[in-house]
Design a protein around this motif. Structure first.
Motif, PDB file in Angstrom:
ATOM      1  N   THR A 133       0.566   5.857  -0.151  1.00 52.62           N
ATOM      2  CA  THR A 133      -0.282   7.105  -0.080  1.00 52.62           C
ATOM      3  C   THR A 133      -0.124   8.039  -1.304  1.00 52.62           C
ATOM      4  O   THR A 133       0.809   8.299  -1.706  1.00 52.62           O
ATOM      5  N   ASP A 137       3.849   7.693  -1.902  1.00 57.00           N
ATOM      6  CA  ASP A 137       4.596   7.972  -0.555  1.00 57.00           C
ATOM      7  C   ASP A 137       5.926   8.991  -0.781  1.00 57.00           C
ATOM      8  O   ASP A 137       6.896   8.576  -0.515  1.00 57.00           O
ATOM      9  N   SER A 144      -4.716   0.730  -1.300  1.00 60.20           N
ATOM     10  CA  SER A 144      -4.315  -0.349  -1.146  1.00 60.20           C
ATOM     11  C   SER A 144      -3.629  -0.955  -2.379  1.00 60.20           C
ATOM     12  O   SER A 144      -4.205  -0.831  -3.413  1.00 60.20           O
ATOM     13  N   GLY A 167       3.495   7.365   4.978  1.00 68.71           N
ATOM     14  CA  GLY A 167       4.493   6.771   4.017  1.00 68.71           C
ATOM     15  C   GLY A 167       5.661   6.736   4.797  1.00 68.71           C
ATOM     16  O   GLY A 167       6.375   7.403   5.628  1.00 68.71           O
ATOM     17  N   PRO A 179      -2.763   7.557   6.619  1.00 66.65           N
ATOM     18  CA  PRO A 179      -1.707   7.001   5.668  1.00 66.65           C
ATOM     19  C   PRO A 179      -0.391   7.823   6.228  1.00 66.65           C
ATOM     20  O   PRO A 179      -0.397   9.023   5.807  1.00 66.65           O
ATOM     21  N   GLU A 221      -4.891   6.691   1.045  1.00 65.62           N
ATOM     22  CA  GLU A 221      -4.175   5.546   1.056  1.00 65.62           C
ATOM     23  C   GLU A 221      -4.543   4.761   0.190  1.00 65.62           C
ATOM     24  O   GLU A 221      -5.738   4.161   0.241  1.00 65.62           O
ATOM     25  N   SER A 263       0.800  -1.262  -0.118  1.00 70.46           N
ATOM     26  CA  SER A 263      -0.134   0.012  -0.059  1.00 70.46           C
ATOM     27  C   SER A 263       0.782   1.306  -0.069  1.00 70.46           C
ATOM     28  O   SER A 263       2.092   1.039   0.358  1.00 70.46           O
TER      29      SER A 263
END
Length: 494
Positions: A18, A89, A29, A379, A377, A27, A16
Protein backbone atom coordinates in the motif's frame (compact mmCIF):
# COMPACT_ATOMS: atom_id res chain seq x y z
CA UNK A 1 25.87 -22.52 -4.74
CA UNK A 2 26.30 -26.08 -5.96
CA UNK A 3 25.77 -25.43 -9.69
CA UNK A 4 28.36 -24.53 -12.35
CA UNK A 5 25.97 -23.84 -15.23
CA UNK A 6 24.34 -20.53 -14.30
CA UNK A 7 25.81 -17.03 -14.25
CA UNK A 8 23.08 -15.80 -11.90
CA UNK A 9 20.01 -17.29 -10.23
CA UNK A 10 17.13 -15.22 -8.86
CA UNK A 11 13.93 -16.01 -7.03
CA UNK A 12 10.69 -14.08 -7.45
CA UNK A 13 7.33 -13.97 -5.73
CA UNK A 14 4.43 -11.57 -5.31
CA UNK A 15 4.90 -8.47 -3.22
CA UNK A 16 2.03 -5.97 -3.37
CA UNK A 17 2.06 -3.05 -0.95
CA UNK A 18 0.00 0.00 0.00
CA UNK A 19 1.42 3.33 -1.13
CA UNK A 20 0.70 6.22 1.26
CA UNK A 21 1.81 9.81 1.47
CA UNK A 22 0.78 10.67 -2.12
CA UNK A 23 -2.96 11.33 -1.91
CA UNK A 24 -5.33 8.50 -1.04
CA UNK A 25 -3.78 5.15 -0.08
CA UNK A 26 -3.34 2.95 -3.17
CA UNK A 27 -2.57 -0.74 -3.31
CA UNK A 28 0.27 -1.27 -5.81
CA UNK A 29 0.74 -4.70 -7.38
CA UNK A 30 4.38 -5.66 -7.14
CA UNK A 31 6.96 -8.40 -6.88
CA UNK A 32 9.83 -9.30 -4.62
CA UNK A 33 12.94 -10.48 -6.46
CA UNK A 34 16.55 -11.43 -5.81
CA UNK A 35 19.30 -8.89 -6.44
CA UNK A 36 20.29 -10.19 -9.90
CA UNK A 37 16.74 -10.49 -11.26
CA UNK A 38 17.16 -7.62 -13.73
CA UNK A 39 20.67 -8.76 -14.73
CA UNK A 40 19.26 -12.12 -15.79
CA UNK A 41 16.65 -10.51 -18.05
CA UNK A 42 19.16 -7.98 -19.40
CA UNK A 43 17.01 -4.91 -18.79
CA UNK A 44 18.54 -1.65 -17.61
CA UNK A 45 16.60 1.15 -15.91
CA UNK A 46 15.91 4.43 -17.68
CA UNK A 47 16.84 6.31 -14.50
CA UNK A 48 18.92 5.21 -11.54
CA UNK A 49 19.93 1.61 -11.01
CA UNK A 50 18.62 -1.81 -10.09
CA UNK A 51 19.53 -3.79 -6.97
CA UNK A 52 23.07 -4.25 -5.71
CA UNK A 53 24.62 -7.37 -4.22
CA UNK A 54 23.45 -7.78 -0.66
CA UNK A 55 20.32 -5.65 -0.98
CA UNK A 56 18.25 -8.83 -0.85
CA UNK A 57 19.43 -9.51 2.70
CA UNK A 58 17.32 -8.69 5.81
CA UNK A 59 17.85 -5.12 6.97
CA UNK A 60 19.11 -3.89 3.57
CA UNK A 61 15.99 -4.46 1.51
CA UNK A 62 14.35 -1.03 1.85
CA UNK A 63 14.89 -0.05 -1.78
CA UNK A 64 12.43 -0.19 -4.67
CA UNK A 65 12.43 -0.04 -8.49
CA UNK A 66 9.32 1.45 -10.13
CA UNK A 67 7.77 0.75 -13.51
CA UNK A 68 7.52 3.67 -15.91
CA UNK A 69 3.72 3.48 -15.80
CA UNK A 70 3.61 3.78 -11.98
CA UNK A 71 6.21 6.57 -12.04
CA UNK A 72 4.06 8.55 -14.49
CA UNK A 73 0.66 7.88 -12.89
CA UNK A 74 1.51 8.35 -9.21
CA UNK A 75 4.51 10.68 -9.28
CA UNK A 76 3.99 12.70 -12.47
CA UNK A 77 7.21 11.45 -14.06
CA UNK A 78 9.36 13.48 -11.65
CA UNK A 79 13.03 12.59 -12.36
CA UNK A 80 14.01 13.92 -8.92
CA UNK A 81 12.14 10.98 -7.34
CA UNK A 82 15.21 8.74 -7.74
CA UNK A 83 17.09 8.77 -4.46
CA UNK A 84 14.05 9.84 -2.45
CA UNK A 85 11.91 7.68 -0.15
CA UNK A 86 8.29 6.63 -0.56
CA UNK A 87 6.11 4.93 2.05
CA UNK A 88 5.05 1.33 1.36
CA UNK A 89 3.02 -0.49 4.01
CA UNK A 90 3.99 2.25 6.47
CA UNK A 91 7.75 1.79 5.93
CA UNK A 92 10.18 4.03 3.97
CA UNK A 93 11.68 2.65 0.75
CA UNK A 94 14.29 4.48 -1.33
CA UNK A 95 13.48 4.69 -5.05
CA UNK A 96 16.69 3.57 -6.76
CA UNK A 97 15.49 3.07 -10.36
CA UNK A 98 12.78 3.66 -12.97
CA UNK A 99 12.17 1.11 -15.75
CA UNK A 100 12.14 2.28 -19.41
CA UNK A 101 8.83 3.12 -21.08
CA UNK A 102 9.36 0.62 -23.93
CA UNK A 103 10.37 -2.18 -21.56
CA UNK A 104 8.17 -5.29 -21.21
CA UNK A 105 8.13 -4.41 -17.50
CA UNK A 106 5.95 -1.42 -18.33
CA UNK A 107 3.18 -3.88 -19.31
CA UNK A 108 3.84 -6.28 -16.46
CA UNK A 109 1.26 -6.97 -13.76
CA UNK A 110 3.90 -5.85 -11.27
CA UNK A 111 4.31 -2.09 -11.04
CA UNK A 112 7.20 -2.11 -8.59
CA UNK A 113 9.96 -4.46 -7.45
CA UNK A 114 11.49 -4.82 -4.02
CA UNK A 115 14.32 -7.13 -2.91
CA UNK A 116 13.27 -10.59 -1.76
CA UNK A 117 14.82 -10.80 1.71
CA UNK A 118 14.04 -14.10 3.42
CA UNK A 119 12.62 -13.67 6.88
CA UNK A 120 13.25 -16.30 9.58
CA UNK A 121 9.78 -17.85 9.08
CA UNK A 122 10.55 -18.23 5.35
CA UNK A 123 13.64 -20.32 6.01
CA UNK A 124 11.93 -23.68 5.70
CA UNK A 125 12.10 -26.45 3.13
CA UNK A 126 8.49 -27.51 3.61
CA UNK A 127 6.97 -24.46 1.97
CA UNK A 128 7.31 -24.41 -1.81
CA UNK A 129 6.09 -20.96 -2.73
CA UNK A 130 8.34 -19.21 -5.24
CA UNK A 131 9.62 -19.44 -8.79
CA UNK A 132 13.15 -18.75 -9.98
CA UNK A 133 15.02 -17.53 -13.04
CA UNK A 134 18.58 -18.28 -14.07
CA UNK A 135 21.02 -17.09 -16.75
CA UNK A 136 23.09 -19.76 -18.47
CA UNK A 137 26.82 -19.25 -18.56
CA UNK A 138 28.34 -18.77 -22.05
CA UNK A 139 28.63 -22.09 -23.88
CA UNK A 140 26.33 -23.98 -21.49
CA UNK A 141 23.28 -25.63 -23.08
CA UNK A 142 19.86 -26.23 -21.55
CA UNK A 143 20.51 -29.99 -21.65
CA UNK A 144 23.72 -29.59 -19.64
CA UNK A 145 21.91 -27.43 -17.10
CA UNK A 146 19.12 -30.00 -16.80
CA UNK A 147 21.62 -32.80 -16.17
CA UNK A 148 23.48 -30.86 -13.48
CA UNK A 149 20.32 -29.61 -11.75
CA UNK A 150 18.90 -33.15 -11.80
CA UNK A 151 21.95 -34.34 -9.89
CA UNK A 152 21.64 -31.50 -7.39
CA UNK A 153 17.91 -32.14 -6.97
CA UNK A 154 18.48 -35.83 -6.29
CA UNK A 155 21.11 -34.97 -3.69
CA UNK A 156 18.77 -32.54 -1.91
CA UNK A 157 15.94 -35.11 -2.01
CA UNK A 158 18.26 -37.66 -0.40
CA UNK A 159 19.53 -35.28 2.30
CA UNK A 160 16.12 -33.74 3.11
CA UNK A 161 13.44 -36.38 2.45
CA UNK A 162 10.85 -34.73 4.71
CA UNK A 163 10.48 -31.84 2.26
CA UNK A 164 12.06 -33.01 -1.00
CA UNK A 165 11.47 -36.74 -1.35
CA UNK A 166 10.70 -37.50 -5.05
CA UNK A 167 11.10 -33.82 -5.92
CA UNK A 168 13.29 -32.82 -8.87
CA UNK A 169 14.26 -29.67 -10.73
CA UNK A 170 12.61 -28.56 -13.98
CA UNK A 171 14.80 -26.44 -16.26
CA UNK A 172 12.89 -24.85 -19.14
CA UNK A 173 13.59 -21.92 -21.47
CA UNK A 174 11.80 -18.78 -20.33
CA UNK A 175 9.84 -18.44 -23.59
CA UNK A 176 8.35 -21.93 -23.08
CA UNK A 177 7.10 -20.84 -19.68
CA UNK A 178 5.34 -17.71 -20.94
CA UNK A 179 4.25 -19.08 -24.33
CA UNK A 180 2.33 -22.09 -23.03
CA UNK A 181 0.61 -24.74 -25.18
CA UNK A 182 -2.78 -22.98 -25.07
CA UNK A 183 -1.40 -19.64 -26.26
CA UNK A 184 0.67 -21.34 -28.97
CA UNK A 185 -2.38 -23.29 -30.14
CA UNK A 186 -4.45 -20.12 -30.33
CA UNK A 187 -1.74 -18.37 -32.35
CA UNK A 188 -1.46 -21.32 -34.76
CA UNK A 189 -5.24 -21.28 -35.25
CA UNK A 190 -5.11 -17.56 -35.99
CA UNK A 191 -2.21 -18.12 -38.39
CA UNK A 192 -4.19 -20.82 -40.20
CA UNK A 193 -7.26 -18.58 -40.49
CA UNK A 194 -5.20 -15.68 -41.83
CA UNK A 195 -3.48 -18.04 -44.28
CA UNK A 196 -6.84 -19.20 -45.60
CA UNK A 197 -8.00 -15.61 -46.08
CA UNK A 198 -4.77 -14.94 -48.00
CA UNK A 199 -5.31 -18.02 -50.21
CA UNK A 200 -8.89 -16.92 -50.94
CA UNK A 201 -7.66 -13.47 -51.93
CA UNK A 202 -4.90 -14.99 -54.12
CA UNK A 203 -7.33 -17.35 -55.85
CA UNK A 204 -9.76 -14.48 -56.45
CA UNK A 205 -7.07 -12.21 -57.90
CA UNK A 206 -5.63 -15.04 -60.02
CA UNK A 207 -9.10 -15.67 -61.45
CA UNK A 208 -9.59 -11.97 -62.26
CA UNK A 209 -6.09 -11.71 -63.76
CA UNK A 210 -6.70 -14.79 -65.89
CA UNK A 211 -9.95 -13.30 -67.18
CA UNK A 212 -8.06 -10.11 -68.00
CA UNK A 213 -5.49 -12.10 -70.01
CA UNK A 214 -8.20 -14.05 -71.83
CA UNK A 215 -9.93 -10.83 -72.86
CA UNK A 216 -6.62 -9.54 -74.22
CA UNK A 217 -5.67 -12.71 -76.11
CA UNK A 218 -6.17 -11.06 -79.47
CA UNK A 219 -3.97 -8.13 -78.45
CA UNK A 220 -1.30 -10.55 -77.13
CA UNK A 221 -1.44 -12.61 -80.33
CA UNK A 222 -0.95 -9.49 -82.47
CA UNK A 223 2.06 -8.43 -80.38
CA UNK A 224 3.62 -11.89 -80.74
CA UNK A 225 2.96 -11.87 -84.50
CA UNK A 226 4.73 -8.52 -84.78
CA UNK A 227 7.79 -9.97 -82.98
CA UNK A 228 7.28 -9.30 -79.27
CA UNK A 229 9.10 -11.80 -77.04
CA UNK A 230 7.06 -14.24 -74.94
CA UNK A 231 9.14 -13.50 -71.81
CA UNK A 232 8.53 -9.76 -72.24
CA UNK A 233 4.76 -10.33 -72.31
CA UNK A 234 4.88 -12.73 -69.36
CA UNK A 235 7.08 -10.32 -67.39
CA UNK A 236 4.58 -7.52 -67.97
CA UNK A 237 1.80 -9.46 -66.28
CA UNK A 238 4.09 -10.51 -63.44
CA UNK A 239 5.14 -6.88 -62.82
CA UNK A 240 1.51 -5.74 -62.85
CA UNK A 241 0.64 -8.43 -60.30
CA UNK A 242 3.64 -7.56 -58.11
CA UNK A 243 2.78 -3.87 -58.06
CA UNK A 244 -0.81 -4.68 -57.10
CA UNK A 245 0.32 -7.03 -54.31
CA UNK A 246 2.89 -4.60 -52.89
CA UNK A 247 0.31 -1.81 -52.84
CA UNK A 248 -2.00 -4.20 -51.02
CA UNK A 249 0.84 -5.00 -48.59
CA UNK A 250 1.35 -1.31 -47.79
CA UNK A 251 -2.39 -0.88 -47.23
CA UNK A 252 -2.42 -4.00 -45.04
CA UNK A 253 0.46 -2.78 -42.87
CA UNK A 254 -1.23 0.59 -42.35
CA UNK A 255 -4.51 -1.15 -41.48
CA UNK A 256 -2.68 -3.53 -39.15
CA UNK A 257 -0.95 -0.64 -37.39
CA UNK A 258 -4.28 1.09 -36.73
CA UNK A 259 -5.88 -2.19 -35.64
CA UNK A 260 -2.98 -2.93 -33.27
CA UNK A 261 -3.35 0.47 -31.60
CA UNK A 262 -7.07 -0.16 -31.14
CA UNK A 263 -6.56 -3.68 -29.77
CA UNK A 264 -3.91 -2.52 -27.29
CA UNK A 265 -6.43 -0.02 -25.96
CA UNK A 266 -9.30 -2.53 -25.74
CA UNK A 267 -7.51 -5.69 -24.54
CA UNK A 268 -6.39 -5.75 -20.88
CA UNK A 269 -2.62 -5.79 -20.46
CA UNK A 270 -2.63 -9.08 -18.53
CA UNK A 271 -4.24 -11.07 -21.38
CA UNK A 272 -0.82 -11.67 -22.93
CA UNK A 273 2.48 -12.28 -21.14
CA UNK A 274 4.22 -8.96 -20.48
CA UNK A 275 7.34 -10.44 -22.11
CA UNK A 276 5.40 -10.84 -25.38
CA UNK A 277 6.15 -7.55 -27.13
CA UNK A 278 3.52 -7.25 -29.88
CA UNK A 279 4.79 -4.53 -32.25
CA UNK A 280 5.03 -3.87 -35.99
CA UNK A 281 8.82 -3.69 -36.15
CA UNK A 282 11.24 -4.11 -39.06
CA UNK A 283 10.99 -7.90 -39.00
CA UNK A 284 7.21 -7.73 -39.38
CA UNK A 285 7.54 -5.22 -42.24
CA UNK A 286 10.08 -7.43 -44.02
CA UNK A 287 7.89 -10.51 -43.58
CA UNK A 288 4.80 -8.65 -44.81
CA UNK A 289 6.51 -7.33 -47.96
CA UNK A 290 8.10 -10.71 -48.62
CA UNK A 291 4.70 -12.37 -48.34
CA UNK A 292 3.17 -9.68 -50.58
CA UNK A 293 5.86 -10.25 -53.21
CA UNK A 294 5.40 -14.02 -53.02
CA UNK A 295 1.63 -13.60 -53.35
CA UNK A 296 2.12 -11.30 -56.34
CA UNK A 297 4.29 -13.88 -58.08
CA UNK A 298 1.82 -16.67 -57.26
CA UNK A 299 -1.15 -14.62 -58.52
CA UNK A 300 0.63 -13.45 -61.68
CA UNK A 301 2.24 -16.78 -62.56
CA UNK A 302 -0.84 -18.39 -64.15
CA UNK A 303 -1.76 -15.35 -66.29
CA UNK A 304 1.91 -14.91 -67.27
CA UNK A 305 2.21 -18.53 -68.41
CA UNK A 306 -1.04 -18.22 -70.33
CA UNK A 307 0.09 -14.96 -71.95
CA UNK A 308 3.40 -16.51 -73.03
CA UNK A 309 1.78 -19.49 -74.78
CA UNK A 310 -1.41 -18.38 -76.53
CA UNK A 311 -2.94 -20.13 -79.53
CA UNK A 312 -2.22 -17.50 -82.17
CA UNK A 313 -4.51 -18.94 -84.83
CA UNK A 314 -7.54 -19.32 -82.52
CA UNK A 315 -6.94 -15.91 -80.93
CA UNK A 316 -6.75 -14.09 -84.28
CA UNK A 317 -9.71 -15.97 -85.75
CA UNK A 318 -12.15 -16.21 -82.84
CA UNK A 319 -11.42 -13.17 -80.64
CA UNK A 320 -11.49 -13.03 -76.84
CA UNK A 321 -14.89 -14.54 -76.10
CA UNK A 322 -14.18 -18.01 -77.49
CA UNK A 323 -10.78 -17.98 -75.80
CA UNK A 324 -12.47 -17.27 -72.50
CA UNK A 325 -14.58 -20.38 -72.90
CA UNK A 326 -11.52 -22.56 -73.49
CA UNK A 327 -10.07 -21.63 -70.09
CA UNK A 328 -13.27 -21.88 -68.07
CA UNK A 329 -12.06 -25.07 -66.41
CA UNK A 330 -9.08 -23.33 -64.76
CA UNK A 331 -11.26 -20.48 -63.56
CA UNK A 332 -13.86 -22.93 -62.20
CA UNK A 333 -11.15 -24.74 -60.22
CA UNK A 334 -10.08 -21.43 -58.66
CA UNK A 335 -13.69 -20.64 -57.74
CA UNK A 336 -14.10 -24.09 -56.16
CA UNK A 337 -10.91 -23.50 -54.10
CA UNK A 338 -12.24 -20.12 -52.92
CA UNK A 339 -15.60 -21.55 -51.91
CA UNK A 340 -14.01 -24.52 -50.11
CA UNK A 341 -11.66 -22.30 -48.08
CA UNK A 342 -14.45 -19.85 -47.29
CA UNK A 343 -16.66 -22.74 -46.15
CA UNK A 344 -13.95 -23.95 -43.76
CA UNK A 345 -13.50 -20.44 -42.34
CA UNK A 346 -17.23 -19.86 -41.95
CA UNK A 347 -17.67 -23.26 -40.27
CA UNK A 348 -14.86 -22.49 -37.79
CA UNK A 349 -16.24 -19.02 -37.13
CA UNK A 350 -19.73 -20.43 -36.59
CA UNK A 351 -18.43 -23.00 -34.11
CA UNK A 352 -16.52 -20.27 -32.27
CA UNK A 353 -19.61 -18.07 -32.03
CA UNK A 354 -21.62 -21.06 -30.82
CA UNK A 355 -19.00 -21.82 -28.16
CA UNK A 356 -19.04 -18.22 -26.95
CA UNK A 357 -22.84 -18.33 -26.79
CA UNK A 358 -22.68 -21.54 -24.74
CA UNK A 359 -20.24 -19.89 -22.33
CA UNK A 360 -22.86 -17.26 -21.55
CA UNK A 361 -25.18 -20.04 -20.38
CA UNK A 362 -22.62 -21.70 -18.10
CA UNK A 363 -23.48 -21.41 -14.42
CA UNK A 364 -20.36 -19.97 -12.71
CA UNK A 365 -21.56 -21.24 -9.34
CA UNK A 366 -22.39 -17.82 -7.95
CA UNK A 367 -24.77 -14.97 -8.73
CA UNK A 368 -23.00 -11.70 -9.66
CA UNK A 369 -26.27 -9.73 -9.99
CA UNK A 370 -26.02 -6.43 -8.10
CA UNK A 371 -22.79 -7.57 -6.42
CA UNK A 372 -20.11 -4.88 -6.17
CA UNK A 373 -16.47 -5.57 -5.29
CA UNK A 374 -13.61 -3.37 -4.13
CA UNK A 375 -10.03 -3.82 -3.06
CA UNK A 376 -9.08 -3.15 0.56
CA UNK A 377 -5.33 -2.49 0.93
CA UNK A 378 -4.28 -3.54 4.41
CA UNK A 379 -0.54 -3.65 5.04
CA UNK A 380 0.86 -6.42 7.24
CA UNK A 381 2.91 -3.97 9.28
CA UNK A 382 0.02 -1.57 10.00
CA UNK A 383 -1.31 -3.47 13.02
CA UNK A 384 0.51 -4.64 16.11
CA UNK A 385 -1.31 -8.00 16.17
CA UNK A 386 -4.06 -9.94 14.40
CA UNK A 387 -6.73 -8.87 16.90
CA UNK A 388 -6.23 -5.21 16.00
CA UNK A 389 -6.46 -6.12 12.35
CA UNK A 390 -9.71 -8.03 12.88
CA UNK A 391 -11.20 -5.05 14.76
CA UNK A 392 -10.32 -2.77 11.83
CA UNK A 393 -11.82 -5.12 9.23
CA UNK A 394 -15.00 -5.53 11.26
CA UNK A 395 -15.35 -1.76 11.49
CA UNK A 396 -14.98 -1.41 7.70
CA UNK A 397 -17.55 -4.15 7.16
CA UNK A 398 -20.05 -2.56 9.59
CA UNK A 399 -19.72 0.88 7.99
CA UNK A 400 -20.30 -0.50 4.51
CA UNK A 401 -23.28 -2.52 5.77
CA UNK A 402 -24.83 0.67 7.15
CA UNK A 403 -24.88 2.36 3.73
CA UNK A 404 -28.35 2.72 2.11
CA UNK A 405 -29.14 -0.06 -0.36
CA UNK A 406 -26.54 -2.50 0.96
CA UNK A 407 -28.06 -5.91 1.69
CA UNK A 408 -25.06 -8.07 2.61
CA UNK A 409 -21.34 -7.46 3.11
CA UNK A 410 -18.55 -10.02 3.12
CA UNK A 411 -14.76 -10.01 3.15
CA UNK A 412 -12.60 -12.50 1.27
CA UNK A 413 -8.93 -12.96 0.50
CA UNK A 414 -9.77 -13.58 -3.20
CA UNK A 415 -12.82 -12.84 -5.35
CA UNK A 416 -14.64 -15.60 -7.29
CA UNK A 417 -12.73 -16.71 -10.40
CA UNK A 418 -9.82 -14.41 -9.55
CA UNK A 419 -7.38 -16.77 -7.91
CA UNK A 420 -7.19 -18.17 -4.41
CA UNK A 421 -4.37 -16.41 -2.67
CA UNK A 422 -3.23 -19.33 -0.49
CA UNK A 423 -2.28 -22.96 -0.89
CA UNK A 424 -1.20 -25.73 1.46
CA UNK A 425 -0.61 -29.51 1.38
CA UNK A 426 -3.20 -31.50 3.32
CA UNK A 427 -3.69 -34.93 4.88
CA UNK A 428 -7.17 -36.48 5.23
CA UNK A 429 -7.80 -37.84 8.70
CA UNK A 430 -8.16 -41.61 8.86
CA UNK A 431 -6.66 -42.19 5.41
CA UNK A 432 -3.23 -43.54 4.52
CA UNK A 433 -0.51 -41.31 5.89
CA UNK A 434 1.46 -39.51 3.15
CA UNK A 435 4.84 -37.97 3.88
CA UNK A 436 4.77 -34.19 3.84
CA UNK A 437 6.92 -33.87 0.73
CA UNK A 438 4.34 -35.65 -1.43
CA UNK A 439 0.97 -34.69 -0.02
CA UNK A 440 -1.64 -33.26 -2.32
CA UNK A 441 -2.00 -29.50 -2.17
CA UNK A 442 -5.15 -27.42 -2.50
CA UNK A 443 -5.82 -23.71 -2.77
CA UNK A 444 -8.02 -21.98 -0.27
CA UNK A 445 -9.37 -18.56 0.60
CA UNK A 446 -10.28 -16.93 3.90
CA UNK A 447 -13.79 -15.46 4.16
CA UNK A 448 -16.24 -13.96 6.59
CA UNK A 449 -19.37 -16.03 7.39
CA UNK A 450 -21.65 -14.01 5.06
CA UNK A 451 -19.51 -14.68 1.97
CA UNK A 452 -21.61 -17.50 0.47
CA UNK A 453 -24.87 -15.59 0.99
CA UNK A 454 -23.47 -12.37 -0.46
CA UNK A 455 -22.23 -13.91 -3.73
CA UNK A 456 -25.09 -16.40 -4.05
CA UNK A 457 -23.20 -19.67 -3.53
CA UNK A 458 -25.45 -22.53 -2.41
CA UNK A 459 -24.32 -25.37 -0.15
CA UNK A 460 -24.97 -28.98 -1.19
CA UNK A 461 -24.81 -30.27 2.37
CA UNK A 462 -23.69 -29.25 5.85
CA UNK A 463 -23.55 -25.64 7.01
CA UNK A 464 -21.71 -22.48 6.18
CA UNK A 465 -19.18 -20.81 8.42
CA UNK A 466 -20.68 -19.05 11.43
CA UNK A 467 -19.69 -16.01 13.52
CA UNK A 468 -18.93 -18.43 16.35
CA UNK A 469 -16.16 -20.07 14.28
CA UNK A 470 -13.27 -18.05 15.56
CA UNK A 471 -9.96 -18.34 17.36
CA UNK A 472 -10.18 -20.70 20.31
CA UNK A 473 -12.93 -22.88 18.81
CA UNK A 474 -12.65 -26.06 16.75
CA UNK A 475 -11.11 -25.27 13.32
CA UNK A 476 -13.64 -25.77 10.50
CA UNK A 477 -13.68 -25.47 6.71
CA UNK A 478 -16.06 -25.66 3.77
CA UNK A 479 -14.83 -27.67 0.76
CA UNK A 480 -16.09 -27.81 -2.80
CA UNK A 481 -17.62 -30.79 -4.59
CA UNK A 482 -14.45 -31.58 -6.55
CA UNK A 483 -12.38 -32.02 -3.40
CA UNK A 484 -15.15 -34.08 -1.78
CA UNK A 485 -15.24 -36.51 -4.73
CA UNK A 486 -11.45 -36.67 -4.88
CA UNK A 487 -10.85 -37.38 -1.20
CA UNK A 488 -14.02 -39.04 0.08
CA UNK A 489 -15.70 -40.64 -2.98
CA UNK A 490 -18.92 -42.22 -1.62
CA UNK A 491 -18.17 -41.27 1.99
CA UNK A 492 -19.91 -38.31 3.63
CA UNK A 493 -17.19 -35.70 4.35
CA UNK A 494 -19.29 -33.81 6.93
Amino acid sequence: RQNNCFEYMAAQTGGSATLTGHGDPVEISGAKVSAHFFDILGIRPALGRTFLDGEDQPGKEHVVVLSNALWQSQFGGDPALVGKSIELDGEPFEVVGIMPQDSPFNRNWAKMWRPLAFKPDNMTRNFHWMGSLALLKPGVTVEQARAEMKTIGERIAHDFPDSNKYWGVAVDPLEDNYMGPQLKRALYIMLGAVGMVLLIACANLANLSLMRVVRRERDIAIRLTLGAGRWILARRFLVESLILSLLGGVAGILTGKLALIGLQILIPSYRLPSEASVTLDGRVMLFAFGLAALSGIAVGLLPALHASRPSLTDALKQGGNQGATSHARVRNILVVVEVALAFILLTGAGLLVRSLDKLHDVDPGFDPTNVLTFGLPVGDSRFSDMKARVVFLNEVRDRVAALPGVKDVALTSALPMQGWGYGMPYQVEGQKEVDRANRRACFFKMITPTYFKTVGIHLLRGRSLAPTDREGTAPVTVINESLAKQCFKDENPI
